[in-house]
Design an enzyme around this catalytic site. Structure first.
Site, PDB file in Angstrom:
ATOM      1  N   LYS A 255      33.683  44.175  40.412  1.00 57.00           N
ATOM      2  CA  LYS A 255      33.470  44.301  38.968  1.00 57.00           C
ATOM      3  C   LYS A 255      32.434  45.396  38.728  1.00 57.00           C
ATOM      4  O   LYS A 255      31.878  45.975  39.665  1.00 57.00           O
ATOM      5  CB  LYS A 255      32.962  42.982  38.364  1.00 57.00           C
TER       6      LYS A 255
ATOM      7  N   SER B 245      42.155  43.619  37.402  1.00 56.02           N
ATOM      8  CA  SER B 245      40.970  43.383  36.566  1.00 56.02           C
ATOM      9  C   SER B 245      40.114  44.629  36.351  1.00 56.02           C
ATOM     10  O   SER B 245      39.293  44.653  35.437  1.00 56.02           O
ATOM     11  CB  SER B 245      40.104  42.273  37.169  1.00 56.02           C
TER      12      SER B 245
END
Length: 241
Positions: free
Chosen positions: A99, A38
């Site tokens: 993230k 990701s």
């Protein structure tokens, strides 16, 4: 008697070593490994990273098993846009995600055709040469790569699909003491664009990703016999941007 004293001395040394390790892990540094793609192209599957625990202050999530000893954030410091952070997902307060911070409290964020608008300002980007993805079962897959001019940073991101699931979103208004996060691999990231993650509470921030201390391609850490052909030497001690 001497043997008994030596036994208790060894036990004491072991407990002291464990205690020091827990202090370091809780308040200074903690290692994490990257299990998914990701955050490509900046973090790859098989990267092992160091996270600084003091960067945003301490909460119960700074402690092993999120022990509820610290009731709320102490010594707190707000992250900056663009920081790469590790946090506990709001969904269960147990799973670690990594993230990039896109929005701060009070920001209004919308994704239009894959591009980010923050408080009505477009985050500009420039097309780069394709990223060649060859992790695990992926064989030299070409993915579009862009450089985003994100405030005072330049961030490389991937954009695999036109009109992906989250390429066009509603307007998100970031609540007080919460943050909006996204993965750099925009079409392959569960992040604040989706209800499963949503806005990340300040208390859930574990720390800031600082650098890669080890990296393996297509092998597990304990498969030491594969290291000679698997270590990505060029990534070791690379600072995380």
């Amino acid at each position: 008697m001497k043997s008994k004293n030596k036994f208790f001395s060894n036990i004491k040394s072991i407990f002291l070593a464990i205690f020091i390790a827990l202090i370091i892990r809780s308040f200074l540094f903690e290692p994490f490994n990257i299990p998914s793609g990701s955050m490509k192209p900046n973090l790859l599957v098989g990267d092992f990273i160091i996270v600084s625990k003091w960067s945003y202050g301490y909460s119960k999530h700074s402690l092993p098993f999120s022990l509820p000893i610290i009731p709320s954030k102490i010594f707190s410091k707000i992250p900056e846009r663009g920081d790469v952070v590790v946090f506990k997902t709001p969904e269960n307060n147990r799973t670690d995600y990594i993230k990039r911070v896109i929005g701060l409290p009070g920001d209004q964020i919308k994704i239009v055709n894959g591009q980010i608008y923050i408080n009505n300002d477009l985050i500009n980007r420039k097309k780069l040469s394709d990223f060649i993805d060859h992790d695990h079962n992926i064989v030299n897959k070409r993915v579009r790569k862009y450089k985003e001019y994100f405030f005072n940073q330049e961030i490389d991101v991937l954009d695999l699909l036109d009109n992906g699931l989250a390429d066009n979103t509603q307007l998100f208004k970031v609540p007080e003491y919460h943050f909006f996060v996204m993965g750099d691999n925009r079409d392959n990231s569960q992040d604040s664009r989706f209800p499963t993650v949503g806005f990340v509470p300040f208390d859930n921030l574990v720390g800031k990703a600082q650098f890669i201390f080890f990296s393996l391609e297509n092998s597990r850490f304990l498969q030491i016999w594969k290291w000679p052909n698997s270590i990505r030497y060029e990534r070791i001690f690379q600072k995380i941007q």
